[in-house]
Design a protein around this motif. Structure first.
Motif, PDB file in Angstrom:
ATOM      1  N   GLU A   1       0.834  -1.200   0.000  1.00 39.90           N
ATOM      2  CA  GLU A   1       0.000   0.000   0.000  1.00 39.90           C
ATOM      3  C   GLU A   1       0.875   1.260   0.000  1.00 39.90           C
ATOM      4  OE1 GLU A   1      -4.103  -0.345   2.013  1.00 39.90           O
ATOM      5  OE2 GLU A   1      -3.150   1.264   3.116  1.00 39.90           O
ATOM      6  N   ALA A   2       1.934   1.226   0.813  1.00 40.41           N
ATOM      7  CA  ALA A   2       2.819   2.392   0.880  1.00 40.41           C
ATOM      8  C   ALA A   2       3.544   2.605  -0.450  1.00 40.41           C
ATOM      9  CB  ALA A   2       3.832   2.211   2.010  1.00 40.41           C
ATOM     10  N   ALA A   3       3.978   1.505  -1.080  1.00 38.63           N
ATOM     11  CA  ALA A   3       4.683   1.624  -2.368  1.00 38.63           C
ATOM     12  C   ALA A   3       3.751   2.211  -3.425  1.00 38.63           C
ATOM     13  CB  ALA A   3       5.201   0.257  -2.810  1.00 38.63           C
ATOM     14  N   LYS A   4       2.505   1.735  -3.446  1.00 36.85           N
ATOM     15  CA  LYS A   4       1.546   2.231  -4.452  1.00 36.85           C
ATOM     16  C   LYS A   4       1.162   3.683  -4.184  1.00 36.85           C
ATOM     17  CE  LYS A   4      -0.732  -2.041  -5.912  1.00 36.85           C
ATOM     18  NZ  LYS A   4      -1.971  -2.833  -5.750  1.00 36.85           N
ATOM     19  N   LYS A   5       1.127   4.035  -2.921  1.00 34.06           N
ATOM     20  CA  LYS A   5       0.808   5.417  -2.577  1.00 34.06           C
ATOM     21  C   LYS A   5       1.919   6.347  -3.091  1.00 34.06           C
ATOM     22  CE  LYS A   5      -0.819   7.962   1.453  1.00 34.06           C
ATOM     23  NZ  LYS A   5      -0.794   7.954   2.918  1.00 34.06           N
ATOM     24  N   ALA A   6       3.166   5.900  -2.925  1.00 30.12           N
ATOM     25  CA  ALA A   6       4.288   6.707  -3.405  1.00 30.12           C
ATOM     26  C   ALA A   6       4.358   6.706  -4.935  1.00 30.12           C
ATOM     27  CB  ALA A   6       5.597   6.176  -2.812  1.00 30.12           C
ATOM     28  N   HIS A   7       3.954   5.598  -5.542  1.00 31.63           N
ATOM     29  CA  HIS A   7       4.053   5.464  -7.010  1.00 31.63           C
ATOM     30  C   HIS A   7       2.768   4.837  -7.544  1.00 31.63           C
ATOM     31  CE1 HIS A   7       8.327   6.361  -6.738  1.00 31.63           C
ATOM     32  NE2 HIS A   7       8.395   5.491  -5.741  1.00 31.63           N
ATOM     33  N   PRO A   8       1.750   5.666  -7.795  1.00 27.44           N
ATOM     34  CA  PRO A   8       0.458   5.104  -8.224  1.00 27.44           C
ATOM     35  C   PRO A   8       0.526   4.312  -9.532  1.00 27.44           C
ATOM     36  CG  PRO A   8       0.241   7.410  -7.570  1.00 27.44           C
ATOM     37  CD  PRO A   8       1.708   7.120  -7.613  1.00 27.44           C
ATOM     38  N   ALA A   9       1.602   4.458 -10.306  1.00 25.73           N
ATOM     39  CA  ALA A   9       1.669   3.742 -11.592  1.00 25.73           C
ATOM     40  C   ALA A   9       2.136   2.292 -11.449  1.00 25.73           C
ATOM     41  CB  ALA A   9       2.598   4.491 -12.544  1.00 25.73           C
ATOM     42  N   ILE A  10       2.447   1.861 -10.225  1.00 27.47           N
ATOM     43  CA  ILE A  10       3.014   0.516 -10.055  1.00 27.47           C
ATOM     44  C   ILE A  10       2.142  -0.565 -10.686  1.00 27.47           C
ATOM     45  CG2 ILE A  10       3.353  -1.267  -8.264  1.00 27.47           C
ATOM     46  CD1 ILE A  10       4.974   0.744  -6.677  1.00 27.47           C
ATOM     47  N   GLU A  11       0.827  -0.473 -10.473  1.00 26.04           N
ATOM     48  CA  GLU A  11      -0.057  -1.519 -10.991  1.00 26.04           C
ATOM     49  C   GLU A  11      -0.002  -1.576 -12.524  1.00 26.04           C
ATOM     50  OE1 GLU A  11      -4.496  -2.164  -9.803  1.00 26.04           O
ATOM     51  OE2 GLU A  11      -3.208  -2.108  -8.021  1.00 26.04           O
ATOM     52  N   ALA A  12      -0.051  -0.406 -13.149  1.00 25.64           N
ATOM     53  CA  ALA A  12      -0.010  -0.362 -14.616  1.00 25.64           C
ATOM     54  C   ALA A  12       1.336  -0.896 -15.117  1.00 25.64           C
ATOM     55  CB  ALA A  12      -0.226   1.066 -15.104  1.00 25.64           C
ATOM     56  N   GLU A  13       2.380  -0.601 -14.380  1.00 26.14           N
ATOM     57  CA  GLU A  13       3.703  -1.107 -14.773  1.00 26.14           C
ATOM     58  C   GLU A  13       3.752  -2.636 -14.678  1.00 26.14           C
ATOM     59  OE1 GLU A  13       6.193   2.831 -13.302  1.00 26.14           O
ATOM     60  OE2 GLU A  13       6.799   0.863 -12.570  1.00 26.14           O
ATOM     61  N   ILE A  14       3.172  -3.181 -13.605  1.00 22.63           N
ATOM     62  CA  ILE A  14       3.156  -4.643 -13.455  1.00 22.63           C
ATOM     63  C   ILE A  14       2.398  -5.267 -14.635  1.00 22.63           C
ATOM     64  CG2 ILE A  14       2.292  -6.565 -12.043  1.00 22.63           C
ATOM     65  CD1 ILE A  14       2.878  -4.870  -9.553  1.00 22.63           C
ATOM     66  N   ALA A  15       1.301  -4.634 -15.019  1.00 25.30           N
ATOM     67  CA  ALA A  15       0.510  -5.147 -16.148  1.00 25.30           C
ATOM     68  C   ALA A  15       1.291  -5.090 -17.456  1.00 25.30           C
ATOM     69  CB  ALA A  15      -0.794  -4.366 -16.273  1.00 25.30           C
ATOM     70  N   ALA A  16       2.376  -4.323 -17.475  1.00 26.16           N
ATOM     71  CA  ALA A  16       3.231  -4.271 -18.664  1.00 26.16           C
ATOM     72  C   ALA A  16       4.512  -5.081 -18.435  1.00 26.16           C
ATOM     73  CB  ALA A  16       3.568  -2.817 -18.991  1.00 26.16           C
ATOM     74  N   GLY A  17       4.525  -5.881 -17.372  1.00 21.67           N
ATOM     75  CA  GLY A  17       5.691  -6.738 -17.105  1.00 21.67           C
ATOM     76  C   GLY A  17       6.896  -5.972 -16.590  1.00 21.67           C
ATOM     77  N   ASN A  18       6.648  -4.802 -16.026  1.00 22.87           N
ATOM     78  CA  ASN A  18       7.745  -3.963 -15.548  1.00 22.87           C
ATOM     79  C   ASN A  18       7.662  -3.836 -14.014  1.00 22.87           C
ATOM     80  OD1 ASN A  18       9.422  -1.878 -14.796  1.00 22.87           O
ATOM     81  ND2 ASN A  18       8.566  -0.375 -16.224  1.00 22.87           N
ATOM     82  N   PHE A  19       8.688  -4.327 -13.343  1.00 21.65           N
ATOM     83  CA  PHE A  19       8.654  -4.344 -11.874  1.00 21.65           C
ATOM     84  C   PHE A  19       9.658  -3.363 -11.259  1.00 21.65           C
ATOM     85  CE2 PHE A  19       7.491  -8.551 -13.450  1.00 21.65           C
ATOM     86  CZ  PHE A  19       6.221  -8.652 -12.926  1.00 21.65           C
ATOM     87  N   LYS A  20      10.256  -2.536 -12.110  1.00 21.60           N
ATOM     88  CA  LYS A  20      11.386  -1.732 -11.643  1.00 21.60           C
ATOM     89  C   LYS A  20      11.022  -0.768 -10.520  1.00 21.60           C
ATOM     90  CE  LYS A  20      14.747  -2.119 -15.280  1.00 21.60           C
ATOM     91  NZ  LYS A  20      14.065  -2.572 -16.511  1.00 21.60           N
ATOM     92  N   THR A  21       9.890  -0.059 -10.682  1.00 24.18           N
ATOM     93  CA  THR A  21       9.528   0.937  -9.661  1.00 24.18           C
ATOM     94  C   THR A  21       9.264   0.257  -8.321  1.00 24.18           C
ATOM     95  OG1 THR A  21       8.529   2.261 -11.399  1.00 24.18           O
ATOM     96  CG2 THR A  21       7.975   2.853  -9.139  1.00 24.18           C
ATOM     97  N   LEU A  22       8.521  -0.841  -8.356  1.00 25.41           N
ATOM     98  CA  LEU A  22       8.231  -1.566  -7.119  1.00 25.41           C
ATOM     99  C   LEU A  22       9.529  -2.102  -6.496  1.00 25.41           C
ATOM    100  CD1 LEU A  22       6.299  -2.885  -5.076  1.00 25.41           C
ATOM    101  CD2 LEU A  22       6.101  -4.825  -6.643  1.00 25.41           C
ATOM    102  N   HIS A  23      10.345  -2.728  -7.345  1.00 31.02           N
ATOM    103  CA  HIS A  23      11.604  -3.300  -6.857  1.00 31.02           C
ATOM    104  C   HIS A  23      12.479  -2.214  -6.222  1.00 31.02           C
ATOM    105  CE1 HIS A  23      15.451  -5.847  -7.822  1.00 31.02           C
ATOM    106  NE2 HIS A  23      15.142  -5.883  -6.545  1.00 31.02           N
ATOM    107  N   ASN A  24      12.554  -1.055  -6.893  1.00 32.44           N
ATOM    108  CA  ASN A  24      13.367   0.032  -6.348  1.00 32.44           C
ATOM    109  C   ASN A  24      12.826   0.559  -5.034  1.00 32.44           C
ATOM    110  OD1 ASN A  24      15.422   0.133  -8.181  1.00 32.44           O
ATOM    111  ND2 ASN A  24      14.324   1.495  -9.586  1.00 32.44           N
ATOM    112  N   TRP A  25      11.506   0.661  -4.936  1.00 32.33           N
ATOM    113  CA  TRP A  25      10.904   1.129  -3.680  1.00 32.33           C
ATOM    114  C   TRP A  25      11.269   0.166  -2.541  1.00 32.33           C
ATOM    115  CZ3 TRP A  25       7.776  -0.285   0.330  1.00 32.33           C
ATOM    116  CH2 TRP A  25       7.305   0.750   1.151  1.00 32.33           C
ATOM    117  N   LEU A  26      11.173  -1.131  -2.827  1.00 37.66           N
ATOM    118  CA  LEU A  26      11.483  -2.128  -1.797  1.00 37.66           C
ATOM    119  C   LEU A  26      12.961  -2.074  -1.417  1.00 37.66           C
ATOM    120  CD1 LEU A  26       9.361  -5.057  -3.284  1.00 37.66           C
ATOM    121  CD2 LEU A  26       8.846  -3.814  -1.173  1.00 37.66           C
TER     122      LEU A  26
END
Ligand code: ZN
Length: 501
Positions: A432-457
């Motif tokens: 929830e905190a990662a998505k709050k900081a980067h609302p595009a995470i879900e759309a990125e995952i749907a495009a096979g891109n995990f970079k923003t989430l991975h970087n946040w973690l």
């Protein structure tokens, strides 16, 4: 660098190397060692562990830590050096409190108990292991007694896995969660069952493994600093920040086994691969607690790997790999299949919604056993009764009841299970905190891109290794202590959609 700190780090590096060598021997034992090696390997591991324990508990280290205390206090609160000194002092005090003779007695006992457990499982007979478990309970209590001043006897045992957590805190969190989960489980399981037959066709082992590797490398698992092998029970192990290995197991008639165990273990491995490289060879280079570790594996396995957006990207690829099995199955049907909820007997097979009920009953039994409200001989009966109450099922035999997990038969009673549910709860907080900081995470995952989430973690969790405690880490990353609300929100939203609640 402070010369005393340099001296301490040199000593810690030797201990780290001995532990890593023991780790390689364990990895080999669990992946490719022939059965004939068992006895010698047990001895080799014990030898290394003993040398490492002796080296760690010697007076030189205690003296250096004493001398370094004023230095640590003079450093800024947030400094890595101060964290290293504080953490090493905590580990050192813990290691000193448990006499070597007790550690030897306990490890001998667990080795024989584990064998007895295997035999008990062969004959499906709890009685075979009951006397050993009596002794385990006694030893678990004795271990806790080396740490007087606890509030409840389980506290020191919980502290080994989840430092800083107490039985009373966990009970409080679990009771709140139970109140939310029981009606949700009832609502979901009163709906028609999802059809997951598409997952149980024949899937070639090689193709499953290749597909799993494609997913985990895309998640960010670095194969230059890791590798995947097969083992009967999947696990993650690291020998250094540059060598973090995972294993999986494959069933040709179950597509989810290798797939989700690979994503789960890769979640653990991303954590270890993402630790600040400056921590190499020190006690800082590890996960902060079992619960935080599970939060990372479960975040990837469940919140990412069982999400619709993830499969929007990967399902068409999976269909290309297995056209005969999946071309006639829609994405929606597949998504329902991998998220099927059902009351079940086995914890490790349980879905996201019922899983925590399996953990909570084990946690409660640990408390009841340690605090004398439940006798070891009465455990199977208590197990059956609680299972009927919580899940509406009666275990037909001991293997599908009290004998199913190895935890109590290879370690202590107390501290063994809470990390799984704590991990689930915290995984939703982090997401929830990662998505709050980067609302595009879900759309990125749907495009096979995990970079923003991975970087946040990496930035908020991985890099710190053991620098912060669980409570410090989650508060820094999410602004709040452990709290069940994000997890409940996540489950309600997802499963209301799936089951038309
Ligand atoms: Zn795990």
């Amino acid at each position: 660098m402070n010369p005393k700190l340099q001296e301490l780090k040199n000593l810690l590096l030797e201990i780290n190397d001995l532990e890593a060598a023991a780790g390689v021997l364990s990895w080999d034992q669990m992946t490719c060692m022939p059965p004939g090696g068992t006895a010698a390997r047990g001895r080799q591991l014990a030898t290394l562990k003993q040398i490492s324990h002796e080296k760690f508990t010697r007076l030189t280290i205690g003296k250096l830590l004493d001398e370094l205390r004023p230095y640590a206090e003079s450093l800024p609160e947030d400094s890595d050096e101060a964290a290293l000194i504080r953490l090493t002092a905590r580990d050192y005090e813990k290691a000193l409190k448990v006499p070597a003779s007790f550690t030897a007695e306990f490890s001998n006992h667990t080795a024989t108990t584990y064998d007895a457990w295997l035999k008990a499982r062969e004959s499906c007979d709890y009685k075979v292991v009951e006397p050993y478990l009596e002794k385990t309970l006694e030893l678990s209590r004795r271990l806790a007694e080396f740490f007087p001043g606890y509030e409840r006897i389980a506290d020191p045992l919980i502290d080994f896995a989840d430092e800083g957590m107490k039985a009373s805190t966990i009970s409080g969190i679990f009771n709140q969660l139970r109140e939310e989960l029981v009606p949700l489980v009832r609502a979901v399981t009163s709906q028609p069952e999802a059809d997951d037959s598409c997952l149980h066709l024949n899937y070639s082992e090689m193709k499953q493994l290749q597909f799993g590797q494609e997913i985990i490398t895309r998640m960010g698992y670095d194969l230059e600093r890791g590798r995947q092998d097969k083992s009967p029970h999947p696990f993650t192990i690291n020998f250094s920040i540059g060598d973090v290995r995972i294993t999986t197991r494959v069933k040709e008639n179950n597509l989810t086994e290798a797939l989700f165990s690979s994503i789960h273990e890769a979640g653990h491995a991303l954590y270890e691969q993402g630790i600040n490289p400056d921590y190499e060879g020190t006690p800082l280079a590890g996960g902060t607690s079992a619960g935080i570790h599970e939060s990372q594996s479960r975040l990837w396995e469940n919140l990412v790997g069982r999400s619709l957006c993830f499969w929007q990207y990967f399902y068409p690829k999976l269909q290309v790999v297995f056209p005969e099995q999946l071309n006639s199955v829609s994405l929606d049907a597949y998504y329902r299949a991998i998220n099927k909820v059902q009351k079940s007997l086995i914890r490790t097979d349980a879905d996201e919604v019922t899983y925590n009920l399996h953990v909570m009953l084990r946690f409660d039994f640990e408390m009841d056993l340690l605090e004398g409200r439940l006798a070891v001989k009465d455990l199977p009966e208590a197990w059956a009764e609680r299972f009927r109450n919580d899940l509406g099922l009666t275990p037909p035999d001991a293997n599908r009841g009290v004998l199913q997990d190895m935890h109590w038969f290879s370690g202590t009673i107390g501290g063994a299970f809470q990390c799984y549910t704590l991990g689930n709860i915290m995984s939703a907080q982090f997401m929830e905190a990662a998505k709050k900081a980067h609302p595009a995470i879900e759309a990125e995952i749907a495009a096979g891109n995990f970079k923003t989430l991975h970087n946040w973690l990496k930035q908020n969790i991985y890099q710190y290794g053991r620098k912060y405690t669980t409570v410090e880490l989650i508060t820094r990353a999410t602004g709040e202590p452990i709290n069940i609300k994000p997890y409940i929100r996540y489950l309600r939203t997802k499963y209301s959609g799936l089951y038309n609640l």
